[in-house]
Design an enzyme around this catalytic site. Sequence first.
Site, short mmCIF file in Angstrom:
data_model
loop_
_atom_site.label_atom_id
_atom_site.label_comp_id
_atom_site.label_asym_id
_atom_site.label_seq_id
_atom_site.Cartn_x
_atom_site.Cartn_y
_atom_site.Cartn_z
N HIS A 1 22.91 16.58 31.12
CA HIS A 1 24.00 17.38 30.92
C HIS A 1 24.66 18.82 31.19
CE1 HIS A 1 28.33 15.26 32.31
NE2 HIS A 1 28.31 16.82 32.50
N TYR B 1 31.83 10.75 32.43
CA TYR B 1 32.93 10.44 33.20
C TYR B 1 33.06 8.75 33.10
CZ TYR B 1 30.30 14.56 35.97
OH TYR B 1 29.65 15.55 36.18
#
Length: 316
Positions: free
Chosen positions: A112, A52
């Site tokens: 993730h 991110y």
Amino acid sequence: MRGDQVRLNNGMIMPVIGMGTYSFENDRKSTDQAVQLALTMGYRHFDTARIYGSEAALGGALNEAIANGVVEREDVFVTSKLWGSHHHDPVSALQKTLMIMGMEYIDMYLVHWPVRLKSWVCDPIPKEDEFEPLCLDVTWSGMEKCLEMGLCKGIGVSNFSCKKLQNLLDFAFVPPAINQVEMHPMWRQKKLRGFCRNNNIHVSAYSPLGGPGNLWGSTVVIEDPVIKSLALKHRATPAQIALSWGLLKGASVIVKSFNQERMKENKGALDLKLEDEEILEIDTMFKEMKILRGEVFVNQATSPYKTLHDLWDDEI
């Protein structure tokens, strides 16, 4: 334990509403300001990931708030995630995350995606020749090492199907505490929720509103006539209805908004209680639609997933 918290299978207490920090613009100043504002509004659960690009801003904002006595470190729940290019060494990856964030530990570290990439890959959209075979036992052993070393308090996964979870449970010494997945009234995850409930794995919902405001997101959830009708009935917003549904299903919800009014609205979902027949009305909505499908991890070259059905094990 308060009604706005959940106890995980490792004994940790986690706030059921988390603030997501993914932002396409990835502006550090706006992320910092939003986190500071969120803390004053009572948010205590914050979600980030290496990919991110928001770890530094989140860590900086939290450390400033802790230094100023706004909040104690032990009262904040921080989640970050292992990207595919770091599967070969989760310990080093988490140590780098902690350095970026200026923290001694994070509360939860998630794999993730069930995707392993070559170690130099840093783009969220990998090229076709940048994949490696998934060695989940090696990856999970590294995650367990992170836990053993005190770099995190809990470990879990994200975007895992029932089949992939079962595969992990077959060899894990430490079972995942969380599976963070897309979940909202139009992607209800009934099968996965049942599997996780039976195996004491908490489901955490990302994009619980369908991801409006993201490049890949949609407003279809909050614009659905059923959701809008229930919002009118309860004098609430469509977002509050969608979030309340997720919470009543036993999930935590990760909501991403840097807008003060919407941040306040999202927290307000905790005070909204849907009736059983209203929940059933949402549960029987005809349309089911997964928004973040993971097409970027599917190819005919080096990815182990040749189709979306391979990636999701026919749960799509």
